[in-house]
Design a protein around this motif. Structure first.
Motif, PDB file in Angstrom:
ATOM      1  N   SER A 243      87.990  62.720  78.615  1.00 23.76           N
ATOM      2  CA  SER A 243      87.958  62.888  80.072  1.00 23.76           C
ATOM      3  C   SER A 243      89.292  63.351  80.658  1.00 23.76           C
ATOM      4  O   SER A 243      89.334  63.834  81.787  1.00 23.76           O
ATOM      5  N   ILE A 244      90.387  63.202  79.884  1.00 22.28           N
ATOM      6  CA  ILE A 244      91.699  63.552  80.448  1.00 22.28           C
ATOM      7  C   ILE A 244      92.536  64.431  79.527  1.00 22.28           C
ATOM      8  O   ILE A 244      93.657  64.791  79.876  1.00 22.28           O
ATOM      9  N   GLY A 245      92.026  64.795  78.377  1.00 23.97           N
ATOM     10  CA  GLY A 245      92.796  65.603  77.439  1.00 23.97           C
ATOM     11  C   GLY A 245      93.729  64.747  76.605  1.00 23.97           C
ATOM     12  O   GLY A 245      93.405  63.601  76.265  1.00 23.97           O
ATOM     13  N   GLN A 246      94.915  65.260  76.272  1.00 24.74           N
ATOM     14  CA  GLN A 246      95.869  64.512  75.466  1.00 24.74           C
ATOM     15  C   GLN A 246      96.387  63.295  76.242  1.00 24.74           C
ATOM     16  O   GLN A 246      96.743  63.406  77.414  1.00 24.74           O
ATOM     17  N   ALA A 247      96.404  62.162  75.575  1.00 27.08           N
ATOM     18  CA  ALA A 247      96.852  60.935  76.236  1.00 27.08           C
ATOM     19  C   ALA A 247      97.835  60.203  75.337  1.00 27.08           C
ATOM     20  O   ALA A 247      97.667  60.162  74.115  1.00 27.08           O
ATOM     21  N   ARG A 248      98.860  59.636  75.957  1.00 21.93           N
ATOM     22  CA  ARG A 248      99.787  58.777  75.235  1.00 21.93           C
ATOM     23  C   ARG A 248      99.255  57.350  75.293  1.00 21.93           C
ATOM     24  O   ARG A 248      99.033  56.805  76.383  1.00 21.93           O
ATOM     25  N   ILE A 249      99.054  56.766  74.117  1.00 21.90           N
ATOM     26  CA  ILE A 249      98.510  55.409  74.073  1.00 21.90           C
ATOM     27  C   ILE A 249      99.665  54.422  74.061  1.00 21.90           C
ATOM     28  O   ILE A 249     100.298  54.172  73.031  1.00 21.90           O
ATOM     29  N   ASN A 250      99.944  53.890  75.220  1.00 20.51           N
ATOM     30  CA  ASN A 250     100.911  52.812  75.376  1.00 20.51           C
ATOM     31  C   ASN A 250     100.252  51.744  76.253  1.00 20.51           C
ATOM     32  O   ASN A 250      99.123  51.926  76.722  1.00 20.51           O
ATOM     33  N   PRO A 251     100.876  50.606  76.481  1.00 20.86           N
ATOM     34  CA  PRO A 251     100.220  49.570  77.294  1.00 20.86           C
ATOM     35  C   PRO A 251      99.745  50.059  78.663  1.00 20.86           C
ATOM     36  O   PRO A 251      98.667  49.665  79.123  1.00 20.86           O
ATOM     37  N   SER A 252     100.506  50.929  79.312  1.00 20.48           N
ATOM     38  CA  SER A 252     100.111  51.409  80.642  1.00 20.48           C
ATOM     39  C   SER A 252      98.834  52.241  80.605  1.00 20.48           C
ATOM     40  O   SER A 252      98.132  52.357  81.618  1.00 20.48           O
ATOM     41  N   PHE A 253      98.509  52.814  79.444  1.00 19.64           N
ATOM     42  CA  PHE A 253      97.268  53.587  79.310  1.00 19.64           C
ATOM     43  C   PHE A 253      96.063  52.753  79.710  1.00 19.64           C
ATOM     44  O   PHE A 253      95.096  53.271  80.292  1.00 19.64           O
ATOM     45  N   PHE A 254      96.106  51.460  79.427  1.00 19.38           N
ATOM     46  CA  PHE A 254      94.936  50.615  79.659  1.00 19.38           C
ATOM     47  C   PHE A 254      94.723  50.299  81.139  1.00 19.38           C
ATOM     48  O   PHE A 254      93.695  49.708  81.501  1.00 19.38           O
ATOM     49  N   ARG A 255      95.641  50.706  81.991  1.00 21.56           N
ATOM     50  CA  ARG A 255      95.404  50.570  83.439  1.00 21.56           C
ATOM     51  C   ARG A 255      94.388  51.593  83.939  1.00 21.56           C
ATOM     52  O   ARG A 255      93.995  51.550  85.107  1.00 21.56           O
ATOM     53  N   ARG A 256      93.975  52.517  83.096  1.00 20.33           N
ATOM     54  CA  ARG A 256      92.958  53.492  83.484  1.00 20.33           C
ATOM     55  C   ARG A 256      91.564  52.866  83.592  1.00 20.33           C
ATOM     56  O   ARG A 256      90.646  53.469  84.141  1.00 20.33           O
ATOM     57  N   PHE A 257      91.402  51.638  83.066  1.00 22.44           N
ATOM     58  CA  PHE A 257      90.085  51.024  83.021  1.00 22.44           C
ATOM     59  C   PHE A 257      89.928  49.978  84.126  1.00 22.44           C
ATOM     60  O   PHE A 257      90.902  49.354  84.556  1.00 22.44           O
ATOM     61  N   ASP A 258      88.688  49.811  84.560  1.00 21.51           N
ATOM     62  CA  ASP A 258      88.382  48.929  85.679  1.00 21.51           C
ATOM     63  C   ASP A 258      88.007  47.540  85.157  1.00 21.51           C
ATOM     64  O   ASP A 258      86.909  47.327  84.642  1.00 21.51           O
ATOM     65  N   PHE A 259      88.928  46.587  85.304  1.00 22.49           N
ATOM     66  CA  PHE A 259      88.715  45.223  84.811  1.00 22.49           C
ATOM     67  C   PHE A 259      88.266  44.280  85.922  1.00 22.49           C
ATOM     68  O   PHE A 259      88.284  43.060  85.746  1.00 22.49           O
ATOM     69  N   SER A 260      87.880  44.818  87.058  1.00 21.93           N
ATOM     70  CA  SER A 260      87.572  43.966  88.220  1.00 21.93           C
ATOM     71  C   SER A 260      86.383  43.046  87.978  1.00 21.93           C
ATOM     72  O   SER A 260      86.243  42.032  88.663  1.00 21.93           O
ATOM     73  N   CYS A 261      85.514  43.390  87.024  1.00 24.21           N
ATOM     74  CA  CYS A 261      84.359  42.534  86.733  1.00 24.21           C
ATOM     75  C   CYS A 261      84.588  41.633  85.523  1.00 24.21           C
ATOM     76  O   CYS A 261      83.625  41.082  84.971  1.00 24.21           O
ATOM     77  N   ALA A 262      85.830  41.486  85.100  1.00 23.68           N
ATOM     78  CA  ALA A 262      86.115  40.599  83.967  1.00 23.68           C
ATOM     79  C   ALA A 262      85.648  39.187  84.295  1.00 23.68           C
ATOM     80  O   ALA A 262      85.940  38.658  85.367  1.00 23.68           O
ATOM     81  N   MET A 263      84.912  38.583  83.369  1.00 26.73           N
ATOM     82  CA  MET A 263      84.340  37.258  83.588  1.00 26.73           C
ATOM     83  C   MET A 263      85.213  36.137  83.037  1.00 26.73           C
ATOM     84  O   MET A 263      84.802  34.982  83.017  1.00 26.73           O
ATOM     85  N   VAL A 264      86.413  36.480  82.575  1.00 30.16           N
ATOM     86  CA  VAL A 264      87.311  35.487  82.001  1.00 30.16           C
ATOM     87  C   VAL A 264      88.733  35.781  82.466  1.00 30.16           C
ATOM     88  O   VAL A 264      89.013  36.836  83.035  1.00 30.16           O
ATOM     89  N   ARG A 265      89.633  34.862  82.191  1.00 35.06           N
ATOM     90  CA  ARG A 265      91.065  35.070  82.377  1.00 35.06           C
ATOM     91  C   ARG A 265      91.748  35.027  81.015  1.00 35.06           C
ATOM     92  O   ARG A 265      91.304  34.301  80.116  1.00 35.06           O
ATOM     93  N   LEU A 266      92.821  35.773  80.880  1.00 32.99           N
ATOM     94  CA  LEU A 266      93.581  35.779  79.635  1.00 32.99           C
ATOM     95  C   LEU A 266      94.641  34.678  79.654  1.00 32.99           C
ATOM     96  O   LEU A 266      95.287  34.441  80.680  1.00 32.99           O
TER      97      LEU A 266
END
Length: 573
Positions: free
Chosen positions: A262-285
């Protein structure tokens, strides 16, 4: 002719539906079973000798018929009810599952999962976090991991085991051992992050990536899929997102490049995971990171993170002073001062009138020598229950010991490698934590310098189930990374009414039916807690397992202890 193995049990209950540990559980065999007066602990002539006929199948299904002449069915604290361990998908908070175990009745695996059930689909990048990793077994179980564009393995291996990993790893794999700045620390977290073209699957579990952990022991996992954020999503992250990214940042892995649809080349670092919507997470870490944590970081990790999270939740009055359970598979060197500190964190939270829940009686579920000897693996199971004698034999621990009993999930003989902590009242749970963390200062941290500093040695990761508030007329839409449709609308609540509820209600498998009948204002979530609640205290005959003792009484495989235990597949020289 050998007698058939039970497919289930009639379990005696007290009036509050807790298990009556003083009464015998009655096995249910395949075929026709007859139960009546002879199965009761008291004499009651209203019950005939063949009061109930139960026809059971090998798969655990059963049909019940009352054969008594009287139409009156006796239902009180001395009679047994069937404990069915099946949990339906729509009752699950995304997915909390026990892992499958070989050698137990089929009904006990009916809702359990294996590695292939969760690691599947069009994965383009994978993060596998664990302590022990057997590459030969892992690739035999999931061959497609060899052809995923990139796989990052975050591990805790060292020495010869690490050398073998480096030799055997596929070319698309990158191995990374996080920094361990403090002696005797480990990378112990067990998780998987599977990146798909349009979403992310997060799996947090309790099993090493080795054969015995995924086949012979009581284990569990939590899993939830999350979509990419849409354009309308806010910039700020939800608590789950922030906690996840903070934890990933601590691992300091090397950046990797991946071609992302969906975005082409991506650098996989921790900030990459902010692209996902966790608002419906049913647990806490709830995570642990090695270091000396002060200031704003004091309540960011370890038991202080659990404390600060529980402090912000309101619980039912039933949980005032209710009991705590600590269940784990490795016993650290404990002292009473630290156990008091730990219990203070786990006792946090307020009731409906805003008064503190207060301290609860702590109970430590720990296998006995007989549990290990008679287990599916025999004494070999004890190799995964590290327990030096100097840790086990401390006098003050005697008041905490309670038995490992998992009859209702068919896992009495599958020794626990699962780690869990909970606060309960009857069959209701205030909260439940599934984690990699054993009961130790290294895993949870210890307060220092007049409680201004938290000292942690190891990396750990867990998920906390809480009575989350629900709003609206239905449950949130569920997203699937492996479904063609992507989104599926979750079912309305099981009673077919609107979900305009105050909060969810967490219950064990044993409490599911009663909670649904009495807590009509709550959305009931059933968690497959594998062990009995309340747990049974040790008797004078019970001896806690220690792997440093010698045991000459032969186990179910004719072995004595110590004995040789193979944890990895046969390796080429």
């Amino acid at each position: 002719m050998a007698q058939s193995s039970p497919v289930g049990f009639l379990v005696p209950l007290n009036s509050d539906l807790s298990v009556d540990g003083a009464a015998e559980q009655v096995p249910i065999l395949p075929g026709t079973n007859s139960f009546g007066r002879n199965n009761l602990g008291v004499v009651d002539r209203r019950v005939s000798r063949h009061h109930i006929i139960l026809h059971a199948s090998e798969g655990g299904a059963a049909e019940l018929a009352v054969e008594a002449k009287s139409s009156e069915i006796l239902v009180d604290s001395s009679f047994a009810t069937i404990r069915h361990s099946r949990i339906s998908d729509e009752r699950s908070p995304a997915a909390f599952r026990l892992l499958q175990v070989k050698g137990i009745p089929s009904w006990a695996n009916s809702s359990a999962v294996g590695l292939q059930d969760v690691v599947q689909g069009n994965v383009i990048f994978a993060v596998l976090s664990n302590y022990m990793v057997d590459i030969d077994w892992l690739l035999s179980e999931c061959p497609f991991l060899e052809i995923i564009p990139r796989v990052l393995v975050i591990h805790g291996e060292s020495g010869a085991s690490l050398d073998i990993m480096k030799m055997k790893k596929p070319s698309n794999w990158v191995l990374h051992r996080p920094p361990l700045p403090i002696s005797y620390g480990t990378h112990h977290s067990k998780a998987m992050l599977l990146v798909y073209p349009h979403g992310l699957r997060v799996i947090i579990h309790t099993a090493n990536l080795i054969y015995v952990d995924w086949n012979n022991k009581t284990q569990a996992l939590w899993m939830q899929d999350f979509p990419l954020k849409n354009d309308s999503a806010g910039k700020g992250g939800c608590p789950f997102e922030n906690d996840l990214v903070d934890y990933l940042n601590s691992l300091k892995w090397p950046e990797l490049n991946v071609s992302y649809e969906s975005i082409g080349q991506a650098r996989i670092n921790p900030s990459f995971f902010r692209r996902f919507d966790f608002s419906c997470a049913m647990v806490r870490l709830v995570a642990s990171v090695p270091g000396y944590h002060t200031g704003s970081n004091l309540k960011k990790w370890g038991h202080m993170k659990l404390r600060s999270t529980l402090e912000n939740f309101t619980f039912d009055d039933d949980f005032k002073g209710s009991s705590l359970v600590y269940q784990f598979s490795s016993l650290g060197s404990l002292d009473e001062k630290w156990l008091s500190e730990f219990a203070s964190s786990l006792s946090s939270g307020v009731s409906n009138d805003k008064s503190p829940l207060g301290p609860g009686k702590a109970q430590i579920i720990w296998p006995t020598v007989e549990d290990v000897r008679c287990s599916l693996e025999g004494y070999a199971a004890g190799s995964a229950i590290p327990s030096p004698m100097r840790n086990v034999e401390k006098e003050f621990l005697k008041k905490y010991w309670v038995r490992w009993k998992a009859t209702q999930t068919g896992r009495c003989r599958a020794m626990p490698h699962i780690k869990s902590y909970t606060r309960y009242s009857g069959q209701r749970l205030a909260w439940f934590l599934l984690t990699s963390a054993n009961l130790s200062k290294a895993a949870w941290g210890a307060l220092q310098k007049n409680n201004s500093q938290l000292f942690i040695r190891s990396y750990e990761l867990g998920v906390l189930f809480l009575p989350m508030p629900l709003q609206g007329s239905h449950l949130p839409a569920s997203f699937s990374c492996t479904d063609d449709n992507g989104f599926e609308q979750a079912s309305p609540n099981p009673k077919g009414t609107l979900v305009g509820m105050r909060h969810t209600c967490l219950v064990t498998l044993s409490g599911q039916k009663t909670a649904e009948e009495t807590d009509s204002s709550d959305h009931v979530i059933t968690l497959p807690v594998p062990y009995e609640l309340p747990p049974r205290p040790y008797t004078s005959e019970d001896v806690p397992w220690s792997w440093e003792r010698q045991y000459t009484k032969k186990d179910v495989h004719g072995q004595v202890w110590p004995c040789k235990v193979q944890l990895y597949m046969e390796r080429d020289p």
